[in-house]
Motif scaffolding. Structure first.
Motif, PDB file in Angstrom:
ATOM      1  N   ALA A 240     -12.888 -11.110  32.978  1.00  0.00           N
ATOM      2  CA  ALA A 240     -11.900 -10.033  32.981  1.00  0.00           C
ATOM      3  C   ALA A 240     -12.138  -9.018  34.090  1.00  0.00           C
ATOM      4  O   ALA A 240     -11.251  -8.228  34.412  1.00  0.00           O
ATOM      5  N   ASN A 241     -13.309  -9.031  34.699  1.00  0.00           N
ATOM      6  CA  ASN A 241     -13.646  -8.036  35.718  1.00  0.00           C
ATOM      7  C   ASN A 241     -13.196  -8.412  37.121  1.00  0.00           C
ATOM      8  O   ASN A 241     -13.115  -7.557  38.000  1.00  0.00           O
ATOM      9  N   GLU A 242     -12.944  -9.696  37.348  1.00  0.00           N
ATOM     10  CA  GLU A 242     -12.573 -10.136  38.696  1.00  0.00           C
ATOM     11  C   GLU A 242     -11.599 -11.298  38.595  1.00  0.00           C
ATOM     12  O   GLU A 242     -11.846 -12.274  37.873  1.00  0.00           O
ATOM     13  N   SER A 243     -10.496 -11.233  39.334  1.00  0.00           N
ATOM     14  CA  SER A 243      -9.450 -12.247  39.206  1.00  0.00           C
ATOM     15  C   SER A 243      -9.840 -13.585  39.844  1.00  0.00           C
ATOM     16  O   SER A 243      -9.461 -14.634  39.357  1.00  0.00           O
TER      17      SER A 243
END
Length: 280
Positions: A240-243
């Motif tokens: 969820a922190n980096e696409s």
């Protein structure tokens, strides 16, 4: 000088590729036959080159730095150098430049062991010593002190907007850099980028190397003729922190307007696959 082993060709659609390029013997031994159709009269033939993981990640960062998706694979670098050697210009977005601030988009920079062969190929094709390096930035948020803009042997172009130009002119413009204004405001459309570049310098072939947002625009406007895709045998994962996008971002094609490619060749080196697709 010892270089990589030759790529193994598993499939090749030879009859549909056009006229073969005059590859020097060493390059022909390593890659095989490489051919492109002649460029259309009104616009260049546009190819693209990316590397992705098995789970479709083309861009990933850790600790503020861009990660090498290929793992430094020599075959991938060799192919990248070959593609750069046979085009007039390499286009990248400003984000790609920020991710690789020391980079120069030339054949010998990415794979020095074949520098003389790449140079020979460019001579055979009647091209300049190095391909034109083209940076695209609507905002003009580009650091002009980076090495690319001060490399005497590389001519560079920055395509921007009127607002971007005003922002860039707050810095000292290097003598090897040319600013081209494509529109008043951004975002810049792919066709506008190509038309602006073509008015400044005629190109027979252009290579797009990223990033995903720029590639998305070119794909959306159906300007990509071919895709060279290296499939690296690793899983990158996402959270969820980096696409961690694939090589196309900010565009939605499926289900209303999908893009289908036609496989032209499949090569391999160990567990790495080298795919080549044509797009209508």
């Amino acid at each position: 000088m010892q270089t990589v082993s030759p790529l193994e060709t598993a499939f090749e659609q030879i009859e549909a590729e056009g006229q073969a390029l005059p590859l020097p013997p060493r390059l022909a031994h390593l890659y095989g036959r490489l051919a492109f159709p002649p460029a259309p009269e009104k616009h260049p033939y546009i190819i693209s080159n990316f590397v992705e993981t098995l789970d479709g990640v083309a861009v990933a960062h850790a600790n503020g730095k861009s990660l090498d998706i290929s793992g430094g694979n020599e075959h991938d670098h060799m192919v990248m150098g070959l593609l750069r050697a046979c085009v007039d210009a390499v286009i990248v977005g400003a984000g790609t430049l920020r991710d690789a601030p020391e980079h120069r988009w030339t054949p010998d920079y990415i794979y020095p062991p074949l520098a003389s062969e790449y140079h020979q190929l460019r001579q055979q094709l009647g091209q300049t010593t190095q391909p034109l390096n083209v940076i695209v930035s609507s905002s003009g948020n580009v650091d002009l002190s980076l090495p690319l803009f001060h490399e005497a042997t590389i001519s560079s172009v920055l395509i921007t907007t009127a607002q971007g130009k005003a922002h860039l002119q707050q810095q000292s413009l290097p003598p090897t850099l040319h600013l081209l204004v494509a529109s008043e405001h951004g975002p810049l459309q792919a066709r506008t980028i190509v038309e602006t570049l073509s008015r400044w310098q005629r190109c027979q072939r252009i290579l797009i190397e990223g990033g995903p947002q720029l590639m998305g625009r070119f794909m959306a406007e159906q300007l990509i003729d071919e895709l060279f895709l290296t499939l690296a045998p690793q899983l990158a994962g996402r959270d969820a922190n980096e696409s961690r996008p694939g090589f196309v971002a900010n565009q939605l094609f499926l289900p209303s307007d999908p893009r289908w490619g036609e496989l032209l060749s499949l090569k391999r080196a160990g567990s790495y696959l080298f795919l080549r697709y044509r797009f209508a």
